[in-house]
Motif scaffolding. Structure first.
Motif, short mmCIF file in Angstrom:
data_model
loop_
_atom_site.label_atom_id
_atom_site.label_comp_id
_atom_site.label_asym_id
_atom_site.label_seq_id
_atom_site.Cartn_x
_atom_site.Cartn_y
_atom_site.Cartn_z
N TYR A 55 0.84 -1.21 0.00
CA TYR A 55 0.00 0.00 0.00
C TYR A 55 0.87 1.26 0.00
O TYR A 55 0.58 2.23 -0.71
CB TYR A 55 -0.90 -0.05 1.24
CG TYR A 55 -1.68 1.21 1.50
CD1 TYR A 55 -2.90 1.44 0.87
CD2 TYR A 55 -1.21 2.16 2.41
CE1 TYR A 55 -3.62 2.59 1.13
CE2 TYR A 55 -1.93 3.32 2.67
CZ TYR A 55 -3.13 3.52 2.03
OH TYR A 55 -3.84 4.67 2.28
N GLU B 106 -5.35 1.06 -2.85
CA GLU B 106 -5.91 -0.21 -2.37
C GLU B 106 -6.29 -1.13 -3.54
O GLU B 106 -6.06 -2.33 -3.48
CB GLU B 106 -7.12 0.06 -1.47
CG GLU B 106 -6.71 0.57 -0.10
CD GLU B 106 -7.89 0.80 0.84
OE1 GLU B 106 -7.65 1.30 1.93
OE2 GLU B 106 -9.04 0.48 0.46
N THR C 265 -10.77 -5.86 3.50
CA THR C 265 -9.86 -5.80 2.35
C THR C 265 -9.13 -7.13 2.16
O THR C 265 -9.04 -7.66 1.05
CB THR C 265 -8.81 -4.67 2.56
OG1 THR C 265 -9.50 -3.45 2.78
CG2 THR C 265 -7.90 -4.54 1.37
#
Lengths: 189, 119
Positions: A37, A51, B23
């Motif tokens: 990230y 993301e 996620t």
């Protein structure tokens, strides 16, 4: 590279993931998501895009896992995949949007005072980070957010440790200058 | 050198634990197909499957090419093949076909004569 608290090495997890082990792959994602990230954010300057690119990067890495010749250096290999995808996405976005890129971090909707503070700080950080180069952003995010050592950063970015230290030093100085003494005093250690 | 870290927690993707878990789950969920493919590679059936598909593709190509040749030869292809050989069936002049079969080198005059005849 960086290992979690467990004693299982990246090499072992890569080996298991190659055989289709879901827990091993999940552990690799958990272990390296923040680093991936940081790299994507450094290039794209946008949380949501970063993301998305990380998501795709992990899937691509899994598909190409047999090409990872040195599983001990899985993190560096993964970050190169994410870096390439982030650059490709940035190029695509430039063409698509045909507007100058700005370093923007998504601000979550919120109505509490604390979250407003956080949103404001996110905005300040986004502006300050936007003034750095890609490499400076990558170095400072990997070091200060992910906790990587200079040796690890140098290895992952293909630069010398001295260069990594210099980038960190300049990046921090510029961030502090951009954020101003008041913010730096209030929020930064 | 200043060694004080910048606090990036406001943009740390792991700070919101629920969102981070979501996620991770999303990535792992999307990876399931590839992980299952990799699991399948380990079984005997999977190993056979790995060989089976390329083999099947190669066999298909051979069949298509063979059918094409047979189609070119027409309905009496086998008879033509028996009598004149495959060279003539494919349109090679009979004199040239004879040279090919006999390993005999043609003279210059033979070559010129054959060319004149074929024209």
């Amino acid at each position: 590279m960086r290992q979690s608290s467990t004693s299982v090495t990246d090499a072992s997890l890569v080996e298991q993931a190659r055989s289709g082990s879901t827990p091993a792959f999940e552990e690799l994602v958990r272990r390296h998501f923040r680093a991936a990230y940081a790299v994507a954010l450094a290039i794209l300057g946008n949380q949501m895009d970063a993301e998305d690119v990380c998501h795709d990067g992990f899937l691509k890495a899994l598909e190409r896992l047999d090409d990872c010749r040195n599983p001990d250096k899985f993190a560096a290999w993964l970050l190169q995949i994410v870096r390439n995808r982030a650059r490709n996405y940035r190029a695509y976005r430039k063409v698509r949007d045909a507007v100058p890129l700005e370093f923007t971090v998504a601000v979550a909707k919120s109505d509490s005072a604390r979250d407003v503070d956080q949103s404001e700080l996110r905005r300040l950080l986004q502006d300050a980070l936007g003034k750095l180069t890609d490499v400076q952003r990558e170095v400072v995010l990997l070091h200060d957010m992910e906790g990587w050592k200079h040796r690890e950063i140098a290895q992952a970015l293909g630069i010398s440790e001295v260069a990594a230290r210099q980038h960190l030093f300049v990046a921090r100085r510029q961030l502090r200058e951009s954020l101003g003494p008041q913010v730096a005093k209030e929020y930064l250690p | 050198m200043n060694d004080e870290r910048i606090d990036f927690s406001p943009i740390d993707p792991t700070k919101d634990e629920a969102r981070f878990e979501e996620t991770i789950s999303s990535i792992v969920r999307d990876a399931e197909v590839e992980l299952e493919r990799r699991q399948g590679r380990l079984t005997v059936v999977g190993q056979v499957g790995q060989w089976w598909w390329p083999l099947l593709a190669a066999a298909t190509v051979i069949i298509v090419v063979s059918l094409g040749v047979l189609w070119q030869l027409g309905g009496n292809g086998s008879a033509v093949l028996t009598e004149n050989g495959i060279e003539e069936s494919l349109g090679v002049p009979s004199q040239v076909a004879t040279w090919i079969r006999s390993d005999e080198l043609p003279t210059t005059s033979d070559l010129l004569e054959t060319i004149e005849v074929s024209q």
